[in-house]
Design a protein around this motif. Structure first.
Motif, PDB file in Angstrom:
ATOM      1  N   LEU A   1     -24.017 -10.999  35.106  1.00  0.00           N
ATOM      2  CA  LEU A   1     -25.518 -11.493  35.218  1.00  0.00           C
ATOM      3  C   LEU A   1     -26.283 -10.685  36.557  1.00  0.00           C
ATOM      4  CD1 LEU A   1     -27.807 -13.405  34.502  1.00  0.00           C
ATOM      5  CD2 LEU A   1     -26.851 -15.079  35.941  1.00  0.00           C
ATOM      6  N   SER A   2     -27.382 -10.232  36.303  1.00  0.00           N
ATOM      7  CA  SER A   2     -28.123  -9.420  37.231  1.00  0.00           C
ATOM      8  C   SER A   2     -28.892 -10.163  38.280  1.00  0.00           C
ATOM      9  CB  SER A   2     -28.808  -8.247  36.826  1.00  0.00           C
ATOM     10  OG  SER A   2     -30.234  -8.654  36.355  1.00  0.00           O
ATOM     11  N   GLU A   3     -29.553  -9.925  39.250  1.00  0.00           N
ATOM     12  CA  GLU A   3     -30.371 -10.558  40.141  1.00  0.00           C
ATOM     13  C   GLU A   3     -31.709 -10.664  39.502  1.00  0.00           C
ATOM     14  OE1 GLU A   3     -29.799 -12.521  42.788  1.00  0.00           O
ATOM     15  OE2 GLU A   3     -27.599 -11.786  42.677  1.00  0.00           O
ATOM     16  N   ASN A   4     -32.251  -9.746  38.701  1.00  0.00           N
ATOM     17  CA  ASN A   4     -33.606  -9.975  38.013  1.00  0.00           C
ATOM     18  C   ASN A   4     -33.310 -10.595  36.416  1.00  0.00           C
ATOM     19  OD1 ASN A   4     -32.285  -7.465  36.999  1.00  0.00           O
ATOM     20  ND2 ASN A   4     -34.045  -6.512  36.585  1.00  0.00           N
ATOM     21  N   ASP A   5     -32.253 -11.381  36.333  1.00  0.00           N
ATOM     22  CA  ASP A   5     -31.915 -12.090  35.167  1.00  0.00           C
ATOM     23  C   ASP A   5     -31.496 -11.187  33.886  1.00  0.00           C
ATOM     24  OD1 ASP A   5     -32.739 -14.043  36.880  1.00  0.00           O
ATOM     25  OD2 ASP A   5     -34.766 -14.160  36.043  1.00  0.00           O
TER      26      ASP A   5
END
Length: 388
Positions: free
Chosen positions: A157-161
């Protein structure tokens, strides 16, 4: 508190995702694994003295009251992570999200056979290893749930969803699909001859590093491919490293670290290897966050457990730990080592900055802000600690 040995329970399930991935690799390459593992680990450990201790560092942990400790069902299978300033807890049947005071924000049941949890600052991703379903959750509701065509064995999962989901099928050894927050695929990568072992998003969220596992001359090797999501060809490809990659970390200075089962390697922004550090004993545990990586190795013959600290631009720092490690965790510029009696806290130079005595045994640790959360056999406790 139950007298069950929490550290033993933790050893069986803490790295469920990694174990399951490696198991798949072992099944598909059992003969080569036998060759690979033969005579790999050196019995000797380099003598390393304990680092000096700062003054005024010993304190007794005061467990928070109120909603803490959080009561959970006794047993194994729990995963504990922070979600921004909140606390996410996943077990074999449910997902729980609490605020820092232990108040329930979201509870949701699932039917995943082998659930694995990933978190960012704002979202949680749950996926079913060996199954076909995954879901993205916010702080108050489910964003979406998706069923894949192939069997899932890895997700990030990335920090920008963005959700990166890796599957396998009869047609493809590894397939990576990257979904946006509307569950729309924005990038796909297929591999018929290499198995994807890790995904590391770049800072802007418009690309990633795909780490794949190969077999070269009977040895398992790992290499990285850097992609922009708007292109079909990689920006660069690294040279292979003789290790099974377990984690990749993209540092702020654009160097890239690969944490493998036998060594740590550092690369520049084009995938050129800058340095390599071979562990002096079998790896037991690891953690990476921000600008730091930490690896715990254990030589059972010599009964010695070592902590190696890695940061870009510095030589590795190695420390002999004072007790058997239950968990290692990085928060900010500090490395937290959990044992049966203490939490030892080190700075990037390996200087012990604090030691917190515990009243009970815990198997897992995470930290957000001024709070340290500790997972026990049947509860989650919280202590307040600000490392100056």
């Amino acid at each position: 508190m139950a007298t069950t040995d929490v550290s033993e329970l933790r050893k069986r399930d803490k790295r469920k995702a990694v174990i399951l991935i490696v198991t798949v690799v072992f099944i598909t390459a059992v003969v080569l694994i036998a060759i690979f593992t033969k005579d790999k680990w050196l019995p000797a450990l380099k003598e390393t003295n304990d680092q000096p201790v700062a003054t005024g560092i010993v304190e007794e942990a005061e467990l928070s009251e109120g909603n803490f400790p959080l009561k959970i069902n006794s047993g194994m299978g729990y995963q504990l992570m922070t979600l921004g300033t909140d606390l996410a807890l996943l077990d074999d049947s449910s997902f729980h999200l609490y605020n820092s005071d232990g108040k329930v924000m979201l509870e949701q049941r699932h039917t995943y056979a082998n659930p694995i949890l990933c978190t960012s600052k704002n979202k949680a991703l749950i996926y079913d290893v060996g199954g076909t379903q995954f879901r993205l959750l916010g702080r108050s509701k489910q964003i979406y749930e998706k069923a894949t065509d192939g069997v899932i064995y890895l997700a990030r999962l990335s920090e920008n969803d963005l959700a990166a989901v890796v599957t396998r099928s009869d047609q493809c050894l590894s397939q990576l699909d990257v979904y946006n927050d509307k569950c729309v695929v924005v990038f796909t990568y297929y591999s018929s001859d290499s198995r994807i072992m890790d995904i590391e998003f770049n800072k802007s969220g418009n690309g990633c590093i795909i780490t794949v596992l190969d077999v070269v001359d009977g040895e398992l090797t790992s290499r990285m491919l850097c992609y922009n999501f708007s292109a079909d060809v990689p920006l660069w490809q690294s040279e292979s490293v003789d290790t099974l990659a377990m984690d990749v970390r993209w540092y702020d200075n654009d160097t890239i670290a690969m944490i493998g089962d036998t060594r740590y390697a550092l690369f520049d922004s084009t995938g050129k290897k800058l340095s390599e550090h071979v562990y002096n004993a079998p790896i037991k545990d690891y953690s990476s966050a921000g600008e730091l990586a930490a690896v715990v190795t254990e030589n059972t013959d010599l009964r010695r457990t070592m902590l190696a600290i890695f940061s870009p631009g510095k030589s590795p720092v190695e420390i002999k730990l004072e007790a058997e490690e239950n968990d290692v965790y990085i928060s900010g510029s500090s490395i937290y080592v959990l044992t049966s009696e203490y939490i030892y806290i080190y700075d990037p130079d390996g200087i012990k900055s604090a030691r917190i005595k515990l009243r009970d045994q815990f198997g897992d640790i995470c930290k957000s802000g001024k709070y340290i959360y500790l997972l026990g056999y049947d509860s989650v406790s919280r202590i307040e600690f600000v490392n100056s």
